[in-house]
Design an enzyme around this catalytic site. Sequence first.
Site, PDB file in Angstrom:
ATOM      1  CG  ASP A  47      -1.627  -1.173   1.555  1.00  0.00           C
ATOM      2  OD1 ASP A  47      -1.506  -2.147   0.808  1.00  0.00           O
ATOM      3  OD2 ASP A  47      -2.336  -1.177   2.573  1.00  0.00           O
ATOM      4  CE1 TYR A 106       1.546  -5.199   8.791  1.00  0.00           C
ATOM      5  CE2 TYR A 106      -0.764  -5.552   9.322  1.00  0.00           C
ATOM      6  CZ  TYR A 106       0.485  -6.059   9.021  1.00  0.00           C
ATOM      7  OH  TYR A 106       0.652  -7.425   8.942  1.00  0.00           O
ATOM      8  NE  ARG A 167      -5.603  -4.802   7.740  1.00  0.00           N
ATOM      9  CZ  ARG A 167      -6.077  -5.993   8.076  1.00  0.00           C
ATOM     10  NH1 ARG A 167      -6.039  -6.406   9.326  1.00  0.00           N
ATOM     11  NH2 ARG A 167      -6.600  -6.781   7.159  1.00  0.00           N
ATOM     12  CG  ASP A 168      -5.411  -0.239   6.510  1.00  0.00           C
ATOM     13  OD1 ASP A 168      -4.318  -0.521   7.036  1.00  0.00           O
ATOM     14  OD2 ASP A 168      -6.062  -1.060   5.839  1.00  0.00           O
ATOM     15  CD  GLU A 222      -7.010  -5.400   3.832  1.00  0.00           C
ATOM     16  OE1 GLU A 222      -6.273  -5.954   4.653  1.00  0.00           O
ATOM     17  OE2 GLU A 222      -6.841  -5.523   2.596  1.00  0.00           O
TER      18      GLU A 222
HETATM   19  C1  FRU Z   1      -3.797  -3.826   2.541  1.00  0.00           C
HETATM   20  C2  FRU Z   1      -3.176  -4.153   3.876  1.00  0.00           C
HETATM   21  C3  FRU Z   1      -3.630  -3.165   4.927  1.00  0.00           C
HETATM   22  C4  FRU Z   1      -2.516  -3.262   5.944  1.00  0.00           C
HETATM   23  C5  FRU Z   1      -1.306  -3.437   5.066  1.00  0.00           C
HETATM   24  C6  FRU Z   1      -0.222  -4.271   5.665  1.00  0.00           C
HETATM   25  O1  FRU Z   1      -3.064  -4.319   1.471  1.00  0.00           O
HETATM   26  O2  FRU Z   1      -3.507  -5.470   4.270  1.00  0.00           O
HETATM   27  O3  FRU Z   1      -4.892  -3.423   5.436  1.00  0.00           O
HETATM   28  O4  FRU Z   1      -2.412  -2.134   6.743  1.00  0.00           O
HETATM   29  O5  FRU Z   1      -1.763  -4.030   3.870  1.00  0.00           O
HETATM   30  O6  FRU Z   1       0.920  -4.249   4.871  1.00  0.00           O
END
Ligand code: FRU
Length: 482
Positions: A47, A106, A167-168, A222
Amino acid sequence: MIWNRETRYTPYNAWPKSTLPALTAQVATSKWRLQHHIQPASGLLNDPNGFAYFNHQWQLSYQVFPYGPVHGLKAWQHLTSTDLIHWHDEGLAIQPDSKYDSHGAYTGTAIPVGDRLFIMYTGNVRDADWNRHAYQIGAWMDTDNQVKKITPPMIMAAPAGYTTSFRDPDLFERNGEYYALIGAQTTANLGAALLYHSSDLKQWDLQGELDLPAELRGYMVECPNLVEIDGQPVLIFCPQGLPQTTLAYENIYPNVSLVGSQFDLDHVKFTAAGAPTQLDAGFDVYATQAFNAPDGRALAVSWIGLPEIGYPTDSENWAHCLSLVKELTLKDNHLYQNPVIETKRLREKAQVLQAEVTSLTGAFETELTLAADEQVRLKVATTDAAHYLLIDLDSQTGTVTIDRRHTGHPFAEKYGQTRTTQVLRHTALKLRLIIDVSVFECYINNGYTTMTGRFFLDDAPTQLQLAGNVAAVSGTVWNWRK
Ligand code: FRU
């Protein structure tokens, strides 16, 4: 190398010093290295992270596992640019070296605040029983690119009712207040996005769950992103496990966009103004990150790669790249994507597009118009007549089909080797095709639809071939300057 828990999560400082230089040297010899797209020096890229304008420069990081073409211990690799087309590698910005991100720094985002850049990202931690813990961590970057993590994390855990798949964070500011939209999963295994609010970047409170339509949630959301274009909110997210009946897509996981008319932050209500669409109708776009730049543009970058899929470069110890930087615009509630205007600076030596153009140098571009009710076939090729990437344009049915069956190095076959998109019928069709050695980006009808993907020929492509009613095509070809 055997990739297991131990090797994937070996702390960076426990690897022998010679490992990275050896990997980087091996990767540099790959015939599939790109000339202009952002790619990892070694290992796996995923990402885009922290895309922002700060310190008179564009700032962009990406998720990296430098030690192999697998998802292992992730860090942020940091790049800067003054023109959005040439990027300078600034090294690792965030390393997974604290107790709150021991198993991965992440994905996250960044916004300039005063003379510093405020970052929020997810700290991924696995405990002794390999149970996951997800922390949303704040950090400050200064004008010397030094990052200081803030402890304790801004958000210690997902609220009750949600799993640790949390996350994210996507940071944004509205009227002097700060928000973070975070990907989540309910304990009933439904995807969700949670909005947090803060007035001081210290205390973060849950504002509520975004009212995503039930059929758009999948089992995990995500990389949610919110941008504003001409006053309209646009949501970009990755609902894993979305039924293919809800949205026709063929990739393992979709990246979806939803144009809205209003986003009521107080009630966390998003009012849609159009149908959800696949952000990209090609093979390999995921985890797109978009933000509102201070120059008024909405800019986006995508990961060109997908989770859980092997790619031919894996055997060379690297995988994936980022897309060009795209400008997002809206017309009639439809999201358009085009490479930022700066991309045209890469063009050199304009040639007329003919049945055969044979003097190309691996990275090149063509812009063409096919008259209404015509068919034409475009091949991206080398001197090897047996292998090529095929693009079929039909302005009668209004379809564009990209076919990777004849490239010689197949991958992700389970998910189909062709992609077709539908645009206006009985109308002249416009295509802007960008080739960079082993990646293609197609912008159709001024960015109404994009189709992006990787393709692997034995050598860097040097030819464009047109078949069908060539007289119905008018176009220009440019090499891209090195
Ligand atoms: C999406 C993801 C995110 C995570 C990251 C980890 O591709 O799975 O949800 O933060 O990659 O590398």
